[in-house]
Design an enzyme around this catalytic site. Structure first.
Site, mmCIF file in Angstrom:
data_model
loop_
_atom_site.group_PDB
_atom_site.id
_atom_site.type_symbol
_atom_site.label_atom_id
_atom_site.label_comp_id
_atom_site.label_asym_id
_atom_site.label_seq_id
_atom_site.Cartn_x
_atom_site.Cartn_y
_atom_site.Cartn_z
ATOM 1 N N SER A 199 30.091 32.629 32.692
ATOM 2 C CA SER A 199 31.558 32.647 32.718
ATOM 3 C C SER A 199 32.168 31.286 32.414
ATOM 4 O O SER A 199 33.349 31.210 32.042
ATOM 5 C CB SER A 199 32.053 33.141 34.083
ATOM 6 O OG SER A 199 31.469 32.395 35.136
ATOM 7 N N ASP B 231 38.436 29.183 44.112
ATOM 8 C CA ASP B 231 37.490 29.085 42.996
ATOM 9 C C ASP B 231 37.480 27.633 42.517
ATOM 10 O O ASP B 231 38.402 27.179 41.846
ATOM 11 C CB ASP B 231 37.922 30.029 41.872
ATOM 12 C CG ASP B 231 37.009 29.955 40.643
ATOM 13 O OD1 ASP B 231 36.065 29.127 40.638
ATOM 14 O OD2 ASP B 231 37.245 30.708 39.679
ATOM 15 N N HIS C 274 35.329 27.412 38.137
ATOM 16 C CA HIS C 274 35.947 27.616 36.827
ATOM 17 C C HIS C 274 37.145 26.672 36.658
ATOM 18 O O HIS C 274 37.429 25.864 37.541
ATOM 19 C CB HIS C 274 36.358 29.083 36.666
ATOM 20 C CG HIS C 274 35.209 30.023 36.763
ATOM 21 N ND1 HIS C 274 34.858 30.658 37.936
ATOM 22 C CD2 HIS C 274 34.302 30.423 35.834
ATOM 23 C CE1 HIS C 274 33.784 31.413 37.737
ATOM 24 N NE2 HIS C 274 33.432 31.284 36.473
#
Length: 425
Positions: A149, A395, A398
């Protein structure tokens, strides 16, 4: 009234209390003396790990400098400069194909300063990204990001960087299984992302349902994935995040076969085995005169605030400024894994297969402010306990877009445009 024989006088009570305090103090000091070596060992371990990380970084940067067309230009060593006149390079709301996982402004982030930082190498300048120049250079070609990702994060960034210069009738996006395709029709350019988080086959290969507690990897099987990017002109690989566990369950045989052999193997050894499979495939299958190969180094997560001067339970949540400490590296950055990547790349070079390592680790280490934190779409509903503790679901792996991956792509752009796709010795 006559006192009971076991009744203390005030003086006796004071004496006993003083003695008790001395004993407690002695016990406390003894425990501290016993614990002190353990604490010192833990601190020493953290500093040794950080020193090892920096040593690996120095080695890779030294090689990158030697490989560049200009020996004085190291694109990966520099500093972040605030520039709200020229950055961001695009507006989040105008990027039609941006995934909600990276759309931080859309999901409520108000401080947008993270979008305004420009990476400035010490000895040179990054060329200004120009979508038209890139698309012309890629005309009739296919560029593919292969990995997890974070590579999807970089793919989304590159699509955002180029799509605003293409008329709406001349661009399209399509998802077919693991393959995400963006087409610039007028240029006959395909910019793709292929979901393969461990590069080789695994039970996490489904692009949607892949968060499984028991991760299984076929370290000697890559062909099922590789056939989707054999014909690419430029391939950008990464694999890191999905290996971060002490051991991996390795399968010899197929997932469908009842005769498969399973064995738990140390993560670093299984990572090395997977890289060997990847390397062997490249040597046999890549057209060396046509295909340019890149590998993106590890992208850091910011999980320990005590390493940048705040509390240990602080992570990227509510961080709004970069880290300005020169050479900052998180102790959790796994340099041993990147040494394995570096060794595989050097071994491929001895077999006349060139893979350019894009060492984005150090420049990304500074950017604790640029993660989605809580400002992103969630695949799983947030619990009531999490709502009371936002740090628990932030998060910090990312990146918001526009943001840090745009700089990764500015560096990739420099290699494609200025160095003809590859810096050769």
């Amino acid at each position: 009234m006559k006192r009971s024989e076991n009744t203390y006088t005030d003086a006796q009570r004071g004496t006993h209390m003083a003695n008790a305090n001395r004993i407690a103090g002695a016990i406390f000091n003894y425990r501290c003396l016993v614990a002190l070596p353990i604490v010192l060992l833990l601190i020493a371990g953290i500093y040794m790990k950080a020193a090892e990380n920096k040593q690996w970084m120095v080695e890779v940067e030294s090689r990158a400098t030697k490989n560049n067309s200009s020996s004085e230009c190291n694109l990966f060593r520099g500093r972040w400069v605030f520039n709200n006149q020229s950055y961001p390079l695009y507006k989040e709301r105008k990027c039609l194909f941006l995934a909600d996982e990276f759309a931080c402004e859309k999901y409520g982030r108000k401080d947008l300063k993270y979008q305004n930082w420009r990476w400035q190498p010490h000895q040179c300048d990054l060329p200004r990204f120009n979508a038209t120049i890139l698309l012309n250079r890629l005309r009739g070609k296919r560029l593919v990001f292969v990995g997890d990702s974070l590579n999807r994060n970089q793919w989304d960034s590159l699509v955002c960087l180029v799509e605003s210069s293409i008329p709406s009738t001349s661009k399209s996006r399509q998802i077919t299984g693991n393959l995400f395709t963006f087409k610039a029709i007028e240029y006959n350019v395909s910019i793709d992302f292929y979901w393969s988080p461990l590069l080789v086959e695994s039970n996490s290969d489904d692009p949607v349902s892949h968060s499984l507690p028991d991760r299984i990897v076929r370290v000697q099987a890559i062909e099922k994935h590789a056939r989707h990017w054999t014909d690419a002109d430029i391939i950008i690989f990464n694999t890191y995040l999905w290996w971060l566990r002490p051991k991996m369950k390795v399968l010899w045989g197929s997932f469908e076969s009842p005769d498969g052999i399973y064995k738990e193997i140390d993560m670093l050894r299984s990572y090395e085995m997977a890289l060997k499979t990847w390397s062997d495939w490249l040597e046999i299958n890549v057209n060396r005169t046509r295909t340019k190969l890149y590998f993106i180094s590890m992208s850091p997560a910011h999980l320990r605030g005590d390493e940048w001067g705040t509390s240990a339970n602080q992570n990227c949540y509510k961080e709004t400024e970069p880290i300005f400490q020169k050479g900052y590296l998180e102790s959790e950055t796994n340099q041993k894994m990147m040494r394995k990547v570096d060794s595989a790349i050097q071994e491929l070079k001895s077999r006349d297969v060139e893979v350019q390592l894009l060492n984005i680790t150090q420049l990304s280490e500074y950017r604790k402010d640029a993660h989605p934190s809580i400002y992103r779409k969630r695949r799983v509903a947030i619990t009531e306990d999490q709502l009371f503790n936002p740090r628990s679901y932030a998060d910090c792996a990312h990146w918001c877009l526009p943001g840090v991956p745009d700089t990764w792509n500015e560096i990739l752009y420099a290699y494609i445009i200025q160095y003809g796709g590859m810096c050769r010795n």
